[in-house]
Design an enzyme around this catalytic site. Structure first.
Site, PDB file in Angstrom:
ATOM      1  N   GLY A 126       7.399   7.033   6.212  1.00 62.92           N
ATOM      2  CA  GLY A 126       6.602   7.940   5.304  1.00 62.92           C
ATOM      3  C   GLY A 126       7.131   8.911   4.625  1.00 62.92           C
ATOM      4  N   ARG A 143       3.710  13.483  -7.967  1.00 58.26           N
ATOM      5  CA  ARG A 143       3.811  12.659  -9.292  1.00 58.26           C
ATOM      6  C   ARG A 143       2.658  12.767 -10.036  1.00 58.26           C
ATOM      7  NH1 ARG A 143       6.015   6.633  -8.265  1.00 58.26           N
ATOM      8  NH2 ARG A 143       4.176   6.224  -7.039  1.00 58.26           N
ATOM      9  N   GLY A 160       0.869  -1.118   0.170  1.00 65.45           N
ATOM     10  CA  GLY A 160      -0.126   0.116  -0.078  1.00 65.45           C
ATOM     11  C   GLY A 160       0.877   1.187   0.072  1.00 65.45           C
ATOM     12  N   ASP A 182       4.116  -4.688  -7.659  1.00 66.18           N
ATOM     13  CA  ASP A 182       3.383  -3.273  -7.222  1.00 66.18           C
ATOM     14  C   ASP A 182       3.994  -2.225  -7.891  1.00 66.18           C
ATOM     15  OD1 ASP A 182       5.829  -4.575  -5.459  1.00 66.18           O
ATOM     16  OD2 ASP A 182       5.876  -2.512  -4.661  1.00 66.18           O
ATOM     17  N   ASN A 183       5.262  -2.424  -8.573  1.00 62.78           N
ATOM     18  CA  ASN A 183       5.672  -1.385  -9.370  1.00 62.78           C
ATOM     19  C   ASN A 183       5.614  -1.502 -10.916  1.00 62.78           C
ATOM     20  OD1 ASN A 183       6.721  -0.353  -7.196  1.00 62.78           O
ATOM     21  ND2 ASN A 183       8.768  -1.248  -7.130  1.00 62.78           N
ATOM     22  N   GLY A 243       2.802   3.602   1.551  1.00 60.76           N
ATOM     23  CA  GLY A 243       3.345   3.716   2.904  1.00 60.76           C
ATOM     24  C   GLY A 243       4.107   5.034   2.969  1.00 60.76           C
ATOM     25  N   ARG A 245      -1.905  -0.980 -10.126  1.00 61.39           N
ATOM     26  CA  ARG A 245      -0.774  -1.704 -10.308  1.00 61.39           C
ATOM     27  C   ARG A 245      -1.323  -3.135 -10.486  1.00 61.39           C
ATOM     28  NH1 ARG A 245       2.956   1.430  -6.894  1.00 61.39           N
ATOM     29  NH2 ARG A 245       2.132   3.196  -6.538  1.00 61.39           N
TER      30      ARG A 245
HETATM   31  P1  AMP Z   1       9.045   0.951  -3.259  1.00 67.52           P
HETATM   32  O1  AMP Z   1      10.335   0.323  -3.111  1.00 67.52           O
HETATM   33  O2  AMP Z   1       9.055   2.488  -3.385  1.00 67.52           O
HETATM   34  O3  AMP Z   1       8.243   0.474  -4.355  1.00 67.52           O
HETATM   35  O4  AMP Z   1       8.158   0.674  -2.093  1.00 67.52           O
HETATM   36  C1  AMP Z   1       7.835  -0.705  -1.830  1.00 67.52           C
HETATM   37  C2  AMP Z   1       6.559  -0.469  -0.438  1.00 67.52           C
HETATM   38  O5  AMP Z   1       7.232   0.166   0.563  1.00 67.52           O
HETATM   39  C3  AMP Z   1       5.615   0.625  -0.812  1.00 67.52           C
HETATM   40  O6  AMP Z   1       4.495   0.004   0.026  1.00 67.52           O
HETATM   41  C4  AMP Z   1       5.858   1.844  -0.202  1.00 67.52           C
HETATM   42  O7  AMP Z   1       4.794   2.457   0.145  1.00 67.52           O
HETATM   43  C5  AMP Z   1       6.546   1.382   0.934  1.00 67.52           C
HETATM   44  N1  AMP Z   1       7.584   2.322   1.410  1.00 67.52           N
HETATM   45  C6  AMP Z   1       8.744   2.806   0.819  1.00 67.52           C
HETATM   46  N2  AMP Z   1       9.421   3.784   1.498  1.00 67.52           N
HETATM   47  C7  AMP Z   1       8.783   3.909   2.716  1.00 67.52           C
HETATM   48  C8  AMP Z   1       9.040   4.914   3.682  1.00 67.52           C
HETATM   49  N3  AMP Z   1      10.166   5.646   3.737  1.00 67.52           N
HETATM   50  N4  AMP Z   1       7.836   4.640   4.700  1.00 67.52           N
HETATM   51  C9  AMP Z   1       7.056   3.808   4.488  1.00 67.52           C
HETATM   52  N5  AMP Z   1       6.711   3.053   3.554  1.00 67.52           N
HETATM   53  C10 AMP Z   1       7.460   3.066   2.624  1.00 67.52           C
HETATM   54 MG    MG Z   2       6.386   0.972  -5.514  1.00 65.90          MG
END
Ligand code: AMP
Ligand code: MG
Length: 491
Positions: free
Chosen positions: A130, A180, A94, A256-257, A96, A187
């Site tokens: 976050g 963005r 989700g 998810d990406n 995050g 996704r």
């Molecule tokens: P990503 O690697 O950016 O595709 O993120 C994968 C998951 O980790 C997603 O659910 C993001 O929302 C969560 N996420 C990445 N960085 C953070 C952060 N600093 N705080 C909370 N959630 C994060």
């Molecule tokens: Mg992502």
């Protein structure tokens, strides 16, 4: 212009179709103010095309909005729920560290998601803070905008604001929020989430929503959900072929990406390949090379299989038949990918008609590029002109032989040499966001507050096929000190 809350109207014209989905797909949020927001980059031309007023976006109040401190009228903040296979492991995820402000209805009649990335904790943050760092958010800005100019479907970047807060990472960083813009944030992982945790009715609502938003033609089809699957497969096959043709390595192709729209999303550890080598991996955490350059087409297929599985309950009343339909659709992926890639490679070599041996000719060139460590972008760039630069590859006997074959092949088509060259110059960029240049721009911005290096780079990257500009240092290959280059997650 101000609205009833006294908030300057920057041209926001927001709707919230996603919020009309069943509640399981999102959590509403309250603003999560940051200490002292300041704008460091605004994409004025994108703002204009969204119907937003660039000037008012940069006023104190406009910036408060871009930082998520204030919300424009009719905004409804939410975080989207999704799941995903991360490096092959299924997780509940989700947003995050992101929140959706809403969907901007543009003067052209498009519906574009406006999302803040780095905007604070949400119910999906798990252990994370976050937040996001300035360097990574500027990096996403540079690379996503470069991808757009290269003609590759992608989410885009409207603005970067600093938060006035420090975020704690391996090295402490100034906090930042990226705005963005995406044709949606649906996704493959959103569907996986629905298949795993939602009811069939909710899954159907999600699929209908994706159809409405991205594939309205499906509604006239006998089986709209099968059509949805087929179209997503087609768009992703085309997208990944484009990545391969340009030498783009996404770096973290978790499900998810991967978008349903067919746009590139989530610029984390991504980077462009310099020397041609299918095994190229930049991401420090991708130790097995799951997301290596040469593996991207395969992973695309793997992810799409996860999408197909999620749709199975909707494809047919009997599971056996539904699985068969899903498999049939998936079996098209390799062919679609291959034909997009071949079409693009032919263009890179100025081939306008088709001959059966074209693929062998292309593979021979790639094989030599690997063997002699040739720069991917510059090899094609130099082939696009009559005068080739001296290089290790071009000096070899092997290449001379290949070159003769290629010339003979060009001679067998009716089109003029000039039209071939033109096609090549339009298909082979003069500039890409080379890793060492991106790092240089980020260092100046983050360490010294000097954004001029980034501005010059962005300017050059906005015209990647303008060969006549002869961009000197922007075309240069990385110094040895930049190799091996590594990128990091948590970006
Ligand atoms: P990503 O690697 O950016 O595709 O993120 C994968 C998951 O980790 C997603 O659910 C993001 O929302 C969560 N996420 C990445 N960085 C953070 C952060 N600093 N705080 C909370 N959630 C994060
Ligand atoms: Mg992502």
């Amino acid at each position: 212009m101000t609205n009833s809350d006294g908030i300057i109207n920057s041209g926001w014209n927001l709707d919230h179709s996603y919020a009309r989905l069943p509640k399981i797909f999102f959590s509403t949020l309250e603003p999560n103010p940051v200490r002292s927001p300041a704008i460091v980059k605004l994409n004025s031309s994108l703002a204009l095309s969204l119907g937003l007023n660039g000037k008012t976006l940069q006023t104190e109040e406009g910036v408060e909005i871009l930082a998520g401190n204030k919300v424009p009228e009719e905004a409804l903040l939410l975080a989207q729920a999704y799941a995903g296979h991360q490096f092959g492991h299924f997780n509940r995820l989700g947003d995050g560290r992101a929140m959706l402000l809403g969907e901007q209805l543009t003067p052209q009649g498009e519906r574009m998601d406006i999302q803040y990335k780095g905007s604070g904790r949400t119910p999906y943050s798990r252990g994370g803070d976050g937040r996001a760092g300035l360097g990574p958010m500027l990096r996403e800005y540079i690379i996503s905008e470069a991808m757009h100019s290269l003609g590759i479907p992608t989410t885009r970047s409207l603005a970067v604001v600093t938060t006035g807060e420090t975020i704690i990472r391996e090295e402490n960083q100034p906090g930042a929020i990226l705005t963005r813009v995406a044709s949606s944030h649906l996704r493959v992982g959103t569907f996986q989430y629905a298949a795993q945790w939602a009811s069939e009715e909710e899954l159907r609502a999600l699929a209908d929503y994706a159809i409405d938003r991205h594939y309205p033609d499906a509604k006239a089809q006998e089986n709209p959900y099968l059509f949805l699957l087929q179209e997503v497969i087609k768009r992703q096959a085309e997208l990944i072929a484009k990545w391969q043709l340009i030498g783009f390595i996404h770096g973290v192709m978790n499900t998810d990406n991967m978008t349903i729209s067919g746009e590139t999303i989530d610029y984390g550890p991504c980077a462009f390949m310099d020397v041609y080598d299918p095994a190229t991996v930049f991401s420090s955490i991708d130790r097995e090379g799951r997301y290596a350059y040469g593996n991207q087409p395969y992973i695309g297929g793997w992810n799409l299989a996860r999408f197909a599985e999620s749709l199975v309950p909707l494809l047919h009343d009997t599971q056996e038949k539904a699985v068969e339909m899903a498999q049939d659709a998936l079996s098209d992926y390799s062919r679609l990918y291959k034909s997009s890639w071949l079409k693009g490679m032919r263009a890179k070599l100025g081939l306008i008609n088709e001959e059966e041996q074209d693929e062998a000719l292309i593979q021979d060139l790639l094989g030599m590029m690997k063997k002699y460590g040739a720069d991917y972008t510059n090899t094609f760039r130099w082939l696009s002109f009559d005068k080739q630069k001296k290089s290790v590859l071009f000096g070899t006997e092997e290449f001379t032989k290949w070159f003769e074959q290629w010339q003979a092949r060009l001679g067998r088509q009716e089109n003029s040499q000039a039209s071939s060259k033109q096609l090549m110059q339009n298909s082979n960029p003069a500039v890409i966001p080379r890793n060492h240049l991106v790092e240089e721009a980020l260092d100046a911005a983050v360490e010294e507050g000097d954004y001029s290096v980034m501005e010059s780079l962005l300017d050059v990257l906005s015209k990647p096929y303008a060969h006549e500009l002869d961009e000197g240092k922007y075309c240069s290959e990385p110094p040895d000190s930049n190799r091996p280059y590594q990128t990091y997650c948590g970006t």
